[in-house]
Scaffold this active site. Sequence first.
Site, PDB file in Angstrom:
ATOM      1  N   ALA A   1       0.946  -1.163  -0.091  1.00  0.00           N
ATOM      2  CA  ALA A   1      -0.044  -0.109  -0.104  1.00  0.00           C
ATOM      3  C   ALA A   1       1.107   0.992   0.133  1.00  0.00           C
ATOM      4  CB  ALA A   1      -0.860  -0.146   1.207  1.00  0.00           C
TER       5      ALA A   1
ATOM      6  N   GLU B   1      -0.602  -9.375  -0.714  1.00  0.00           N
ATOM      7  CA  GLU B   1      -2.009  -9.340  -0.659  1.00  0.00           C
ATOM      8  C   GLU B   1      -2.776  -9.568  -1.771  1.00  0.00           C
ATOM      9  OE1 GLU B   1      -1.860  -6.457   2.451  1.00  0.00           O
ATOM     10  OE2 GLU B   1      -2.543  -8.033   3.777  1.00  0.00           O
TER      11      GLU B   1
ATOM     12  N   GLU C   1       4.798  -5.331   6.973  1.00  0.00           N
ATOM     13  CA  GLU C   1       4.279  -4.032   7.829  1.00  0.00           C
ATOM     14  C   GLU C   1       4.749  -4.107   9.131  1.00  0.00           C
ATOM     15  OE1 GLU C   1       2.681  -6.608   5.837  1.00  0.00           O
ATOM     16  OE2 GLU C   1       1.124  -5.812   4.648  1.00  0.00           O
TER      17      GLU C   1
HETATM   18  C1  HXC Z   1       5.114   4.550  -1.060  1.00  0.00           C
HETATM   19  C2  HXC Z   1       7.113   3.504  -1.968  1.00  0.00           C
HETATM   20  C3  HXC Z   1       6.921   1.953  -1.475  1.00  0.00           C
HETATM   21  C4  HXC Z   1       5.496   2.139  -0.678  1.00  0.00           C
HETATM   22  C5  HXC Z   1       8.542   1.787  -2.205  1.00  0.00           C
HETATM   23  N1  HXC Z   1       8.404   3.178  -2.482  1.00  0.00           N
HETATM   24  N2  HXC Z   1       7.799   1.119  -1.601  1.00  0.00           N
HETATM   25  N3  HXC Z   1       6.302   4.652  -1.852  1.00  0.00           N
HETATM   26  N4  HXC Z   1       4.753   3.323  -0.311  1.00  0.00           N
HETATM   27  N5  HXC Z   1       4.893   0.885  -0.237  1.00  0.00           N
HETATM   28  C6  HXC Z   1       8.926   4.215  -3.159  1.00  0.00           C
HETATM   29  C7  HXC Z   1      10.016   4.741  -2.312  1.00  0.00           C
HETATM   30  O1  HXC Z   1       9.563   5.667  -1.422  1.00  0.00           O
HETATM   31  C8  HXC Z   1      11.027   5.272  -3.565  1.00  0.00           C
HETATM   32  O2  HXC Z   1      10.426   6.603  -3.687  1.00  0.00           O
HETATM   33  C9  HXC Z   1      10.899   4.265  -4.566  1.00  0.00           C
HETATM   34  O3  HXC Z   1       9.481   3.705  -4.512  1.00  0.00           O
HETATM   35  C10 HXC Z   1      11.727   3.480  -4.650  1.00  0.00           C
HETATM   36  O4  HXC Z   1      11.966   2.686  -3.639  1.00  0.00           O
HETATM   37  P1  HXC Z   1      13.504   2.496  -2.756  1.00  0.00           P
HETATM   38  O5  HXC Z   1      13.021   2.127  -1.396  1.00  0.00           O
HETATM   39  O6  HXC Z   1      14.179   3.731  -3.186  1.00  0.00           O
HETATM   40  O7  HXC Z   1      13.943   1.239  -3.578  1.00  0.00           O
HETATM   41  P2  HXC Z   1      15.068  -0.048  -3.045  1.00  0.00           P
HETATM   42  O8  HXC Z   1      15.965   0.777  -2.084  1.00  0.00           O
HETATM   43  O9  HXC Z   1      15.375  -0.701  -4.093  1.00  0.00           O
HETATM   44  O10 HXC Z   1      14.119  -0.762  -1.810  1.00  0.00           O
HETATM   45  C11 HXC Z   1      12.942  -1.511  -2.357  1.00  0.00           C
HETATM   46  C12 HXC Z   1      12.044  -1.835  -1.194  1.00  0.00           C
HETATM   47  C13 HXC Z   1      11.665  -0.754  -0.285  1.00  0.00           C
HETATM   48  C14 HXC Z   1      12.713  -3.009  -0.148  1.00  0.00           C
HETATM   49  C15 HXC Z   1      10.760  -2.674  -1.783  1.00  0.00           C
HETATM   50  O11 HXC Z   1      11.028   0.279  -1.306  1.00  0.00           O
HETATM   51  C16 HXC Z   1      10.769  -1.013   0.650  1.00  0.00           C
HETATM   52  O12 HXC Z   1      10.853  -1.655   1.706  1.00  0.00           O
HETATM   53  N6  HXC Z   1       9.320  -0.452   0.428  1.00  0.00           N
HETATM   54  C17 HXC Z   1       8.294  -0.601   1.489  1.00  0.00           C
HETATM   55  C18 HXC Z   1       7.738  -2.008   1.679  1.00  0.00           C
HETATM   56  C19 HXC Z   1       6.518  -1.852   2.650  1.00  0.00           C
HETATM   57  O13 HXC Z   1       6.700  -1.879   3.793  1.00  0.00           O
HETATM   58  N7  HXC Z   1       5.350  -2.453   2.054  1.00  0.00           N
HETATM   59  C20 HXC Z   1       4.208  -2.452   3.143  1.00  0.00           C
HETATM   60  C21 HXC Z   1       3.514  -1.319   2.767  1.00  0.00           C
HETATM   61  S1  HXC Z   1       2.178  -1.246   4.148  1.00  0.00           S
HETATM   62  P3  HXC Z   1      11.557   7.882  -4.061  1.00  0.00           P
HETATM   63  O14 HXC Z   1      10.569   9.043  -4.114  1.00  0.00           O
HETATM   64  O15 HXC Z   1      12.239   8.155  -2.666  1.00  0.00           O
HETATM   65  O16 HXC Z   1      12.441   7.538  -5.075  1.00  0.00           O
HETATM   66  C22 HXC Z   1       1.001  -2.229   3.188  1.00  0.00           C
HETATM   67  C23 HXC Z   1      -0.364  -2.442   4.052  1.00  0.00           C
HETATM   68  C24 HXC Z   1      -1.292  -3.097   3.443  1.00  0.00           C
HETATM   69  O17 HXC Z   1       1.177  -2.713   2.160  1.00  0.00           O
HETATM   70  C25 HXC Z   1      -2.637  -2.821   3.570  1.00  0.00           C
HETATM   71  C26 HXC Z   1      -3.684  -2.546   2.404  1.00  0.00           C
HETATM   72  C27 HXC Z   1      -4.372  -1.215   2.375  1.00  0.00           C
END
Ligand code: HXC
Length: 267
Positions: A75, A121, A141
């Site tokens: 998300a 998911e 998460e």
């Molecule tokens: C918003 C995101 C994002 C996310 C990545 N980006 N994931 N933006 N929401 N979930 C953005 C980053 O901010 C960044 O933007 C760009 O995408 C590239 O990501 P990087 O982190 O720079 O890439 P990298 O270093 O290769 O790392 C990849 C990654 C990391 C390991 C996947 O991005 C990451 O950990 N992402 C979050 C994963 C996460 O926690 N997901 C769960 C979300 S909560 P900029 O502008 O800085 O370049 C969830 C709840 C579900 O899903 C509920 C349903 C509604």
Amino acid sequence: MTDSASAGGSERYETIEVERAVPVALVRLNRPQALNALSTQLMEELLDALRRLDRDEEVRAVVLTGNGRAFAAGADIREMAERSAVEMELEDRFATWDAIRSIKKPLIAAVNGYALGGGCELAMMCDIIIAAETATFGQPEIAIGVIPGAGGTQRLTRAVGKSAAMEMILTGDPISARRALELGLVSRVVAPEVLLDEALRLARRIAERPPVAVRLAKDAVNRAFETTLSEGLAYERRNFYLLFATEDQKEGMRAFMEKRPPQFRGR
Ligand code: HXC
């Protein structure tokens, strides 16, 4: 062959792309700069596209994939970060997710890269998951102070069992595509360069089958996750009998007896 305009027009979407290549369609999540983070807009557009394709008689199976390095990295964290609990509840962002459950046609997730959080998911809401060797799956998460909210605690547990689901959800650590195959989360792992071909080939194979039977088969399998064995068996039996009301059942069985290929019409 590819005809995006008649899918309702890919051009009307900003965060996804739709390619209609009957008898199948390909939907690409398209916010690669944010690793296809599932913003409200993206989920609304995705639901709209899936509903149109579900009503489109010429489309018989849909492949869902992501553009760039990710299937979806979850998300959109930027969108949620400062929300209060009450705002989150009133916003009801899960309404779109819930509505995807009512899509009747087969959905195949072709997971090309990160499938994290909501991305994992979303893949699990599809009927079949195929992964590239380079894909990773996870429910991270916990590392940002929450827990899976779009079904991860339930669907992952049903898919891989309690112990592996607990490991993934409590640590937040991702798993490889190979591990996902071992655990039964995905049905196949293929080289990244053939992922889409494989997914589309599978979709076309399903598209050769009688569409009403395909829909009722999906419906019956999904029932297995909702009910007791006895109720599930009764549900299956009703869908089985119902298919005898279709022309395709008569055609399928006659074609078998006449030793010729069947011509299914979706009736
Ligand atoms: C918003 C995101 C994002 C996310 C990545 N980006 N994931 N933006 N929401 N979930 C953005 C980053 O901010 C960044 O933007 C760009 O995408 C590239 O990501 P990087 O982190 O720079 O890439 P990298 O270093 O290769 O790392 C990849 C990654 C990391 C390991 C996947 O991005 C990451 O950990 N992402 C979050 C994963 C996460 O926690 N997901 C769960 C979300 S909560 P900029 O502008 O800085 O370049 C969830 C709840 C579900 O899903 C509920 C349903 C509604």
